[in-house]
Write an enzyme that holds these catalytic residues in place. Structure first.
Site, PDB file in Angstrom:
ATOM      1  N   CYS A 130      15.868 -33.989  -1.505  1.00  0.00           N
ATOM      2  CA  CYS A 130      15.915 -32.606  -1.061  1.00  0.00           C
ATOM      3  C   CYS A 130      14.579 -31.878  -1.179  1.00  0.00           C
ATOM      4  O   CYS A 130      14.414 -30.788  -0.635  1.00  0.00           O
ATOM      5  CB  CYS A 130      16.987 -31.839  -1.832  1.00  0.00           C
ATOM      6  SG  CYS A 130      18.652 -32.507  -1.607  1.00  0.00           S
ATOM      7  N   HIS A 169      15.533 -24.532  -0.845  1.00  0.00           N
ATOM      8  CA  HIS A 169      16.509 -25.606  -0.668  1.00  0.00           C
ATOM      9  C   HIS A 169      17.911 -25.036  -0.786  1.00  0.00           C
ATOM     10  O   HIS A 169      18.226 -24.297  -1.726  1.00  0.00           O
ATOM     11  CB  HIS A 169      16.284 -26.689  -1.704  1.00  0.00           C
ATOM     12  CG  HIS A 169      17.386 -27.697  -1.761  1.00  0.00           C
ATOM     13  ND1 HIS A 169      17.918 -28.278  -0.633  1.00  0.00           N
ATOM     14  CD2 HIS A 169      18.066 -28.222  -2.814  1.00  0.00           C
ATOM     15  CE1 HIS A 169      18.875 -29.106  -0.977  1.00  0.00           C
ATOM     16  NE2 HIS A 169      18.988 -29.092  -2.300  1.00  0.00           N
ATOM     17  N   ASN A 219      24.810 -28.274   2.150  1.00  0.00           N
ATOM     18  CA  ASN A 219      23.538 -28.803   1.661  1.00  0.00           C
ATOM     19  C   ASN A 219      23.090 -29.903   2.617  1.00  0.00           C
ATOM     20  O   ASN A 219      23.643 -31.002   2.624  1.00  0.00           O
ATOM     21  CB  ASN A 219      23.724 -29.348   0.242  1.00  0.00           C
ATOM     22  CG  ASN A 219      22.444 -29.930  -0.343  1.00  0.00           C
ATOM     23  OD1 ASN A 219      21.454 -30.133   0.349  1.00  0.00           O
ATOM     24  ND2 ASN A 219      22.471 -30.220  -1.628  1.00  0.00           N
TER      25      ASN A 219
END
Length: 338
Positions: A119, A257, A287
């Site tokens: 990520c 993020h 996500n």
């Protein structure tokens, strides 16, 4: 951490690509032992996108790249550097970057694949592209982050499955005149197995009869992720703004993020940032891994918080753990499709 003292670079555009299939919390709860209200209350996520049969991560990467290059007002022959990130590619080999360059008609030999930054990959990809743009005759870089975590998560694991969605994001970086562009960066790491996805070499040497055999799916220890993210990201953002000589109130927008909404809210509160300045896409996309900061940057630009003269900050943390932040003063409006 370092202030950027080389030729400045800045994003010109952002393109994102999403699968057509929308997966709601209600649909997930048909097979998971949880409730739609619990998922939204704990994560802030209402829905996410999943790749359907016949759709590929490479398709998403290509679509986002074409959008970014088009919005930048460039052609593929103008791309001198291609940096591609993906933690869930269809193939370990051949290179996703090489396959994507072939599809797009990009002829540069400067192709870099970043495969294990999870990520945090967009921060490292933009940093890497900015370094490669220091060559005298190199002017434009294309960064593409594509992820398909729906295919790497256990369909029966309510702890992990509820968070993730599939997407790709791309941005074109260019050298900039004057001193505007990338002002500073901050990078860090601390080894940890608490978020993990086993590779084929490990899986293939397992004894199938061993009850402790490694799972082929993404595993994640939630409390550890929360602790690492809420500790590392605020410190990284503070460090990059300090290195850039920028006060928190001078930042027009934050592209963070998109792990989950509660985590984003906690980080914003720790840094002292009004959530109105923080782009949010996790509520409808989930996500999306390495692509998520680019979906946030796309949202910032669409909301008018990534215009010429604005200061923006990008921050992310990923498995490993690896984290980082970037600070830009934009010489141009970041262009996105409506």
């Amino acid at each position: 951490m370092p202030r950027w003292q080389l030729t400045p670079t800045s994003p010109l555009s952002v393109g994102i690509a999403l699968p057509d299939r929308v997966v709601t919390n209600e649909e997930l709860c048909e097979t998971l032992n949880t409730s739609p209200g619990w998922i939204e209350r704990k994560t802030g996520i209402r829905e996410r996108r999943y790749l359907s049969d016949g759709e590929t991560i490479t398709d998403l990467a290509e679509e986002s790249a074409r959008k970014a290059v088009r919005q930048a007002g460039l052609s593929m022959r103008d791309i001198d550097v291609l940096v591609v990130t993906c933690s869930s590619p269809e193939w370990v080999m051949p290179s996703l970057g090489v396959l994507l360059a072939d599809r797009l008609g990009i002829e540069t030999p400067r192709i870099v694949d970043i495969t294990q930054h999870a990520c945090a990959s967009v921060v490292y990809a933009v940093y890497t592209a900015s370094c490669l743009l220091q060559e005298p005759d190199v002017h434009n870089a294309l960064v593409v982050c594509a992820e398909g975590p729906s295919r790497a998560t256990d369909p029966t694991d309510r702890v992990v499955r509820v968070f993730f969605g599939d997407a790709a994001g791309a941005t074109v970086l260019t050298k900039t005149p004057g001193s505007d562009g990338l002002l500073a960066y901050d990078l860090g790491n601390s080894p940890s197995p608490q978020v993990a996805l086993a590779g084929t070499a490990l899986l293939n040497r397992q004894d199938p009869a061993d009850e402790s055999a490694v799972t082929p799916y993404l595993t994640m220890d939630g409390p550890t992720v929360w602790q690492e993210a809420t500790t590392r990201v605020p410190k990284s953002l503070a460090a990059v703004l300090d290195a850039a000589g920028v006060e928190i109130e001078d930042v027009a927008g934050f592209a963070l993020h998109q792990a989950n909404l509660r985590l984003i809210e906690h980080i914003a509160g720790s840094v002292g940032v009004d959530m109105a300045k923080v782009a949010v896409t996790v509520d409808t996309l989930g996500n999306t891994g390495g692509a998520s900061p680019l979906t946030a940057l796309w949202r910032l630009a669409g909301n008018g918080r990534a215009a010429a003269g604005d200061v923006i900050a990008v921050g992310a943390i990923g498995a490993g753990f690896m984290w980082g932040s970037l600070c830009f003063r934009l010489p141009y409006d970041i262009r996105v499709e409506a």
